[in-house]
Design a protein around this motif. Structure first.
Motif: not given
Ligand code: SF4
Ligand code: SF4
Ligand code: FES
Length: 249
Positions: A56-80
């Motif tokens: 299973p892939p590993v990632w970080e996430a927490n608030c799920l509403e763009e408040v904590c900043g934990a889930c940043s990654m590069i999506i289709n070449g753009k960091v978000r």
């Protein structure tokens, strides 16, 4: 005909020193998914498009509403943030990669420690004595409040460091986020108490002069933190301090 699957390509790496590889997945389409819910689907059934079972892939996430900043990654070449990246608005295959300016932990998860260390370096806190009731705080001019609020939206997500050409393994540049927070804390009524140390830290190695003014940071910031204005402001505070120190000698 509407697509019945979502195609996702994920950059995988089992650990900091392991080799990286790309894995392709095809998951059932559901409307209104975001990248985190798509990743959860992959995790539930970690079988690649070619039928091979994987971890299973590993990632970080927490608030799920763009408040904590934990889930940043590069999506289709753009960091978000993955939690606010809606699958219906993304070109497929959706390409997911970890941020590159932070040490990799595993797969899409990185160690953002350098940002929290940077906040410690600039003493990005309000010094208060919690041992007794301090009473109501001082009144703050609404114009100052407005600027402070725009800076306080920072969620230490790392997008600005990822986009900044001056931030790398080889540079000591503290990065734009901590400079914004130093300006914020200098604005606070208690700011003058620690302003000299805070500003001095940003006048040293890895400080304000390392900013090349490329302005990538302000473009990618999801919270529209006025980073370049803060960097300019801190530059002026540093210049003033330089002359104050010079004439004090
Ligand atoms: S300034 Fe913006 S991009 Fe940088 S860490 Fe804060 S929220 Fe993220
Ligand atoms: S202005 Fe450019 S060099 Fe300076 S912090 Fe922002 S991205 Fe980095
Ligand atoms: S999970 Fe908190 S910002 Fe995405």
């Amino acid at each position: 005909m509407a697509a019945s699957t979502i195609e996702i390509t994920i950059k995988r790496q089992d650990g900091p020193d392991a080799p990286s590889r790309w894995e392709e997945f095809s998951i059932p389409y559901r409307p209104n998914m975001n990248v985190i819910s798509a990743l959860m689907e992959v995790r539930r059934q970690p079988v690649m498009k070619n039928g091979t079972r994987t971890t299973p892939p590993v990632w970080e996430a927490n608030c799920l509403e763009e408040v904590c900043g934990a889930c940043s990654m590069i999506i289709n070449g753009k960091v978000r943030q993955a939690c606010s990246a809606l699958v219906d608005q993304l070109a497929q295959p959706i390409r997911l990669e970890p941020m590159t300016k932070f040490p990799l932990i595993r797969d899409l998860m990185v160690d953002r420690h350098r940002m929290f260390d940077a906040l410690k370096r600039v003493r990005a806190w309000v010094p208060i004595d919690g041992t007794y009731n301090l009473g109501p705080g001082p009144r703050v001019d609404p114009n100052v409040q407005g600027v402070a609020y725009s800076l306080a939206r920072c969620m230490t997500c790392g997008c600005c460091l990822e986009a900044c050409p001056q931030v790398s393994d080889h540079s000591e540049f503290i990065g734009p986020a901590a400079i914004g927070q130093a300006v914020l804390k200098n604005l606070h009524p208690s700011g003058p108490l620690t302003k000299e140390e805070r500003t001095a830290e940003l006048m040293g190695v890895g400080g304000i002069v390392d900013c090349g003014n490329a302005q990538n940071c302000v473009i990618v910031c999801p919270k529209e933190v006025p980073l370049t204005r803060a960097i300019g402001d801190m530059g002026r505070q540093a210049t003033k301090k330089f002359f104050r120190d010079l004439f004090r000698r």
